[in-house]
Design a protein around this motif. Structure first.
Motif, PDB file in Angstrom:
ATOM      1  N   ILE A 188      42.384 -50.056 -87.129  1.00  0.00           N
ATOM      2  CA  ILE A 188      42.794 -50.818 -85.992  1.00  0.00           C
ATOM      3  C   ILE A 188      44.220 -50.882 -85.731  1.00  0.00           C
ATOM      4  N   ALA A 189      44.944 -50.975 -86.830  1.00  0.00           N
ATOM      5  CA  ALA A 189      46.558 -51.089 -86.636  1.00  0.00           C
ATOM      6  C   ALA A 189      47.007 -49.774 -85.676  1.00  0.00           C
ATOM      7  N   ALA A 190      46.407 -48.887 -86.104  1.00  0.00           N
ATOM      8  CA  ALA A 190      47.007 -47.339 -85.354  1.00  0.00           C
ATOM      9  C   ALA A 190      46.230 -47.257 -84.262  1.00  0.00           C
ATOM     10  N   LEU A 191      45.060 -47.879 -83.893  1.00  0.00           N
ATOM     11  CA  LEU A 191      44.601 -47.775 -82.292  1.00  0.00           C
ATOM     12  C   LEU A 191      44.975 -48.910 -81.657  1.00  0.00           C
ATOM     13  N   MET A 192      45.950 -50.016 -82.092  1.00  0.00           N
ATOM     14  CA  MET A 192      46.719 -50.772 -81.370  1.00  0.00           C
ATOM     15  C   MET A 192      47.877 -50.398 -81.056  1.00  0.00           C
ATOM     16  N   ALA A 193      48.493 -49.212 -81.462  1.00  0.00           N
ATOM     17  CA  ALA A 193      49.675 -48.885 -80.945  1.00  0.00           C
ATOM     18  C   ALA A 193      50.134 -48.523 -79.669  1.00  0.00           C
ATOM     19  N   ILE A 207      50.115 -32.033 -55.967  1.00  0.00           N
ATOM     20  CA  ILE A 207      50.620 -33.430 -55.759  1.00  0.00           C
ATOM     21  C   ILE A 207      50.272 -34.232 -56.793  1.00  0.00           C
ATOM     22  N   LEU A 208      51.282 -35.288 -57.036  1.00  0.00           N
ATOM     23  CA  LEU A 208      50.805 -36.235 -58.104  1.00  0.00           C
ATOM     24  C   LEU A 208      50.159 -37.347 -57.625  1.00  0.00           C
ATOM     25  N   ILE A 209      48.890 -37.418 -58.223  1.00  0.00           N
ATOM     26  CA  ILE A 209      47.948 -38.547 -57.785  1.00  0.00           C
ATOM     27  C   ILE A 209      48.018 -39.666 -58.630  1.00  0.00           C
ATOM     28  N   ARG A 210      48.461 -39.324 -60.072  1.00  0.00           N
ATOM     29  CA  ARG A 210      48.508 -40.577 -60.923  1.00  0.00           C
ATOM     30  C   ARG A 210      49.589 -40.057 -61.868  1.00  0.00           C
ATOM     31  N   PRO A 211      50.452 -40.726 -62.509  1.00  0.00           N
ATOM     32  CA  PRO A 211      51.580 -40.393 -63.617  1.00  0.00           C
ATOM     33  C   PRO A 211      50.939 -40.450 -64.799  1.00  0.00           C
ATOM     34  N   ASP A 212      51.504 -39.967 -66.116  1.00  0.00           N
ATOM     35  CA  ASP A 212      51.129 -40.233 -67.338  1.00  0.00           C
ATOM     36  C   ASP A 212      50.832 -41.567 -67.523  1.00  0.00           C
ATOM     37  N   GLU A 213      49.879 -42.091 -68.277  1.00  0.00           N
ATOM     38  CA  GLU A 213      49.512 -43.611 -68.699  1.00  0.00           C
ATOM     39  C   GLU A 213      49.241 -43.423 -70.249  1.00  0.00           C
ATOM     40  N   SER A 214      50.080 -43.956 -70.699  1.00  0.00           N
ATOM     41  CA  SER A 214      50.201 -44.212 -72.278  1.00  0.00           C
ATOM     42  C   SER A 214      49.866 -45.683 -72.621  1.00  0.00           C
ATOM     43  N   GLY A 215      48.994 -45.914 -73.802  1.00  0.00           N
ATOM     44  CA  GLY A 215      48.871 -47.089 -74.197  1.00  0.00           C
ATOM     45  C   GLY A 215      47.859 -47.226 -75.095  1.00  0.00           C
ATOM     46  N   PRO A 216      47.501 -48.610 -75.879  1.00  0.00           N
ATOM     47  CA  PRO A 216      46.705 -48.441 -77.082  1.00  0.00           C
ATOM     48  C   PRO A 216      45.161 -48.340 -76.768  1.00  0.00           C
ATOM     49  N   VAL A 217      44.314 -48.262 -77.747  1.00  0.00           N
ATOM     50  CA  VAL A 217      42.747 -48.279 -77.805  1.00  0.00           C
ATOM     51  C   VAL A 217      42.334 -49.503 -77.623  1.00  0.00           C
ATOM     52  N   PHE A 218      43.004 -50.272 -78.735  1.00  0.00           N
ATOM     53  CA  PHE A 218      42.669 -51.688 -78.636  1.00  0.00           C
ATOM     54  C   PHE A 218      43.643 -52.714 -78.345  1.00  0.00           C
ATOM     55  N   SER A 219      43.523 -53.442 -77.341  1.00  0.00           N
ATOM     56  CA  SER A 219      44.529 -54.621 -77.405  1.00  0.00           C
ATOM     57  C   SER A 219      44.178 -55.956 -77.315  1.00  0.00           C
ATOM     58  N   VAL A 220      44.888 -57.160 -77.222  1.00  0.00           N
ATOM     59  CA  VAL A 220      44.239 -58.188 -77.055  1.00  0.00           C
ATOM     60  C   VAL A 220      45.092 -59.103 -75.831  1.00  0.00           C
ATOM     61  N   VAL A 221      44.014 -59.495 -74.836  1.00  0.00           N
ATOM     62  CA  VAL A 221      44.870 -59.802 -73.788  1.00  0.00           C
ATOM     63  C   VAL A 221      44.175 -61.247 -73.525  1.00  0.00           C
ATOM     64  N   ALA A 222      45.035 -62.113 -73.788  1.00  0.00           N
ATOM     65  CA  ALA A 222      44.631 -63.495 -73.392  1.00  0.00           C
ATOM     66  C   ALA A 222      43.376 -63.832 -74.162  1.00  0.00           C
ATOM     67  N   GLU A 223      43.803 -63.208 -75.656  1.00  0.00           N
ATOM     68  CA  GLU A 223      42.927 -63.580 -76.578  1.00  0.00           C
ATOM     69  C   GLU A 223      41.630 -63.222 -76.526  1.00  0.00           C
ATOM     70  N   ARG A 224      41.615 -61.905 -75.657  1.00  0.00           N
ATOM     71  CA  ARG A 224      40.277 -61.362 -75.765  1.00  0.00           C
ATOM     72  C   ARG A 224      40.543 -59.981 -76.173  1.00  0.00           C
ATOM     73  N   VAL A 243      47.550 -41.252 -89.269  1.00  0.00           N
ATOM     74  CA  VAL A 243      46.711 -42.387 -89.163  1.00  0.00           C
ATOM     75  C   VAL A 243      45.943 -42.252 -88.011  1.00  0.00           C
ATOM     76  N   THR A 244      46.711 -41.993 -87.067  1.00  0.00           N
ATOM     77  CA  THR A 244      45.956 -42.026 -85.615  1.00  0.00           C
ATOM     78  C   THR A 244      44.698 -41.027 -85.631  1.00  0.00           C
ATOM     79  N   ALA A 245      45.061 -39.765 -86.348  1.00  0.00           N
ATOM     80  CA  ALA A 245      44.005 -38.840 -86.178  1.00  0.00           C
ATOM     81  C   ALA A 245      42.940 -39.356 -86.926  1.00  0.00           C
ATOM     82  N   HIS A 246      43.195 -39.955 -88.045  1.00  0.00           N
ATOM     83  CA  HIS A 246      41.836 -40.458 -89.055  1.00  0.00           C
ATOM     84  C   HIS A 246      41.175 -41.587 -88.149  1.00  0.00           C
TER      85      HIS A 246
END
Ligand SMILES: [Fe+2]
Length: 314
Positions: A188-193, A207-224, A243-246
């Protein structure tokens, strides 16, 4: 320190993602209590998610409660209303469930924010799998969106089903979280990076339609819990460490081997899936051949979650 102070202290000490309570990896007591309650609602069947709504323009209080409580328990519900319900009625109905702010789709047929998903024979949209009869692998919607524009919920409304196939599989991300945390909290810790999964920029004809988007797999937003995931191997860059590969391998295994808590079925005309952007996959299908008989699904994506039952105002 009293309980309120402890809660305040935890909130202040919460990480960037605001993980407190059951999603705080250092709070095993809160996690186990939540996990026990969560698992009490299973096993459950696809049919258990279905709630009849007689008039989509004005759902009754008990129909609303039945939808919202399922969304709270499973992060998803299926309504069954009139097969001839109009797009406008469907949009009006989901506003009752707290869904108002649409994710702006690039490929909307009309300007009402609803995307009509059907097999497209040619044109730009043909390149996108949702517009074909090919299988769709596991994902959450809008995983390529910017962090500020994440899809928290979506609606899939069936106008006409396919001739054969088009079976959906649905898995509550909270169940995926439980499976992985039980195996090893480090997953979970790895997937929250913050840079766990990057979707490279999208360009069409240079033509660029959308830039690179980086983020976590799991995140907690407003306690959800929020999940951002694609099972695709192409056009995804995972954080390059062991650890991420695993973690990625273990998540893939859950989805590929199959989990007892996956819901499987397909929507009938007038039925719709309303969910807090759960993990979903769809089998390929054989379609009818004429314009007015081909599979047709309305899709709308929203920036907020389905409201909680306690937020109901009667
Ligand atoms: Fe999807």
């Amino acid at each position: 320190m009293d309980s309120l102070e402890r809660l305040e202290s935890k909130k202040n000490n919460a990480g960037r993602d605001g993980a407190i309570g059951q999603f705080d990896l250092s709070d095993d007591v809160a996690y186990r209590a939540w996990r026990t309650k969560k698992r009490q609602s299973y096993p459950a069947r696809f049919e258990d998610l279905v709630v009849k709504i007689t008039n989509p323009g004005a759902p009754t209080a008990s129909e609303m409660e039945a939808i919202l409580s399922r969304c709270q328990t499973y992060n998803m519900a299926i309504y069954a209303t009139r097969p001839d319900a109009s797009k406008l009625e469907v949009l009006k109905m989901v506003r009752n469930f707290g869904l108002k702010n649409l994710d702006s789709p690039r490929l909307t047929n009309d300007d009402d924010g609803i995307t009509e998903l059907e097999v497209i024979e040619g044109g730009r949209r043909r390149a996108y799998i949702p517009y074909s009869n090919l299988p769709l692998s596991w994902h959450t919607d809008g995983y390529y969106n910017a962090p500020t524009g994440q899809v928290r919920s979506f609606l899939l409304h069936c106008v006409r089903p396919a001739k054969h196939g088009g079976i959906s599989k649905l898995l509550d991300p909270e169940i995926a979280y439980i499976r992985l945390r039980d195996e090893d909290p480090a997953i979970i810790a790895a997937l929250m990076a913050a840079n766990a999964m990057t979707i490279p920029a999208n360009r069409e004809d240079g033509i660029l339609i959308r830039p690179d988007e980086s983020g976590p797999v799991f995140s907690v937003v407003a306690e959800r819990l929020h999940m951002r995931y694609t099972h695709r191997r192409k056009n995804v860059i995972w954080k390059d460490d062991k650890v991420t590969a695993h973690a990625r391998t273990r998540l893939r295994a859950i989805l590929e081997v199959g989990d007892d808590y996956v819901f499987s079925g397909f929507l009938q005309p007038g039925q719709g899936l309303l969910c807090n952007n759960v993990l979903h996959a769809r089998s390929g299908f054989e379609d009818y051949t004429t314009q007015n008989t081909r599979r047709l699904i309305y899709r709308a994506r929203y920036l907020e979650r389905v409201r909680e039952p306690t937020e109901l105002e009667f």
